[in-house]
Design a protein around this motif. Sequence first.
Motif, short mmCIF file in Angstrom:
data_model
loop_
_atom_site.label_atom_id
_atom_site.label_comp_id
_atom_site.label_asym_id
_atom_site.label_seq_id
_atom_site.Cartn_x
_atom_site.Cartn_y
_atom_site.Cartn_z
N THR A 3 0.81 -1.21 0.00
CA THR A 3 0.00 0.00 0.00
C THR A 3 0.84 1.26 0.00
O THR A 3 0.34 2.34 -0.28
N THR A 4 2.12 1.17 0.29
CA THR A 4 2.97 2.35 0.26
C THR A 4 3.14 2.89 -1.15
O THR A 4 3.62 4.00 -1.34
N PHE A 48 -0.74 -8.46 -3.53
CA PHE A 48 0.08 -7.31 -3.92
C PHE A 48 1.55 -7.68 -3.73
O PHE A 48 1.94 -8.21 -2.70
N VAL A 49 2.36 -7.35 -4.72
CA VAL A 49 3.80 -7.59 -4.67
C VAL A 49 4.50 -6.28 -5.00
O VAL A 49 4.23 -5.68 -6.05
N SER A 50 5.38 -5.83 -4.12
CA SER A 50 6.13 -4.60 -4.39
C SER A 50 7.54 -4.74 -3.88
O SER A 50 7.84 -5.61 -3.05
N THR A 51 8.43 -3.87 -4.37
CA THR A 51 9.85 -3.95 -4.04
C THR A 51 10.37 -2.57 -3.67
O THR A 51 10.03 -1.58 -4.31
N GLY A 92 21.31 -7.91 -0.96
CA GLY A 92 21.68 -7.01 0.12
C GLY A 92 21.10 -5.62 -0.01
O GLY A 92 21.47 -4.73 0.76
N ASP A 93 20.18 -5.43 -0.92
CA ASP A 93 19.61 -4.11 -1.19
C ASP A 93 18.09 -4.11 -1.09
O ASP A 93 17.51 -3.30 -0.37
N THR A 94 17.44 -5.01 -1.81
CA THR A 94 16.00 -4.93 -1.98
C THR A 94 15.24 -5.56 -0.81
O THR A 94 15.73 -6.43 -0.10
N VAL A 95 14.01 -5.06 -0.64
CA VAL A 95 13.04 -5.62 0.31
C VAL A 95 11.77 -5.90 -0.48
O VAL A 95 11.24 -5.01 -1.16
N LEU A 96 11.29 -7.12 -0.40
CA LEU A 96 10.07 -7.54 -1.09
C LEU A 96 8.90 -7.50 -0.12
O LEU A 96 9.02 -7.95 1.03
N HIS A 97 7.76 -6.99 -0.60
CA HIS A 97 6.53 -6.94 0.19
C HIS A 97 5.48 -7.81 -0.50
O HIS A 97 5.29 -7.71 -1.71
N ARG A 134 10.97 3.37 -3.64
CA ARG A 134 9.88 2.45 -3.96
C ARG A 134 9.93 2.15 -5.45
O ARG A 134 9.76 3.04 -6.28
N LEU A 135 10.17 0.89 -5.81
CA LEU A 135 10.45 0.53 -7.20
C LEU A 135 9.22 0.18 -8.01
O LEU A 135 9.25 0.25 -9.23
N GLY A 136 8.13 -0.22 -7.36
CA GLY A 136 6.95 -0.57 -8.14
C GLY A 136 6.02 -1.50 -7.41
O GLY A 136 6.42 -2.19 -6.46
#
Length: 269
Positions: A3-4, A48-51, A92-97, A134-136
């Motif tokens: 939701t961000t 929902f999938v976001s990175t 070491g960078d991304t966070v998956l939601h 926020r990448l998408g």
Amino acid sequence: MSTTQEPAKTASATPSATPSATWSTTPGATLRTGTHPDPARPDAGLTFVSTWSTGSPERQRATLDAIATAWSTRDWPHEGLLSYAVYAGADGDTVLHHSQWRDEDAYQDFFASASNGRDARNTDIDAAVPGIERLGLLKTRLYRSWTGAAERADREPGAIVIVRVDFEGPDADRQRAWVDGVMDALEGDGTAGGGLLAAHFHLSTDGRQVVNYAEWTDEQAHVDALSAAGEGVGAPTARWRRVREFPGVLSDDSVARYRLAHTFVPRGA
């Protein structure tokens, strides 16, 4: 939670239609667990999938800690949100939601509510780790799932691999046909002997992408599968060749490995 990615709540962002369902917004406690969500749970109508990109392993860890604090210290935001999980990228960078919703009406009701806590959570996270990118966001629905050997059905995955396939234009029939081809290849080429535990194919609601949420025994098993010649996932067989040569695919090389950091669910669920 994805939701961000939504715009701030303004008059223009508020859904124009009143949700057809009435949802309970009575606050309840939030439970943090180390258990993977079930991508195939039957009551999840939307996923929902976001990175996010954090910039470094240190900032990645700080972001995950900030998410844990922001969620664990607040009540569960809405009855229609079934689960919310975050993962650390192997880069070491991304966070998956990954968030699961009962249906579109539930999400729209949450988004329209002034008491959902979305802005407060994001403010706390951004204060702890300024500059998160926020990448998408992808809004998807599960279409089909593949599961491996029966003796491994209850194994907890050691790694999650997200594969995203982009198509040249919106076409729900093409999305389904591509997934059907992959399922045929998985069923026909003895993949169950490798480290792939399950693959859950989600179709983006805009008709342009497929997201495969794949559960693996561990990261090394996936690395080995990609480098193996002649067998397993992507083997040089007729079935996999049809997948690779499927018309209308713009890109199928978006592959990223993750490990589970936190899962949040409503207490008592």
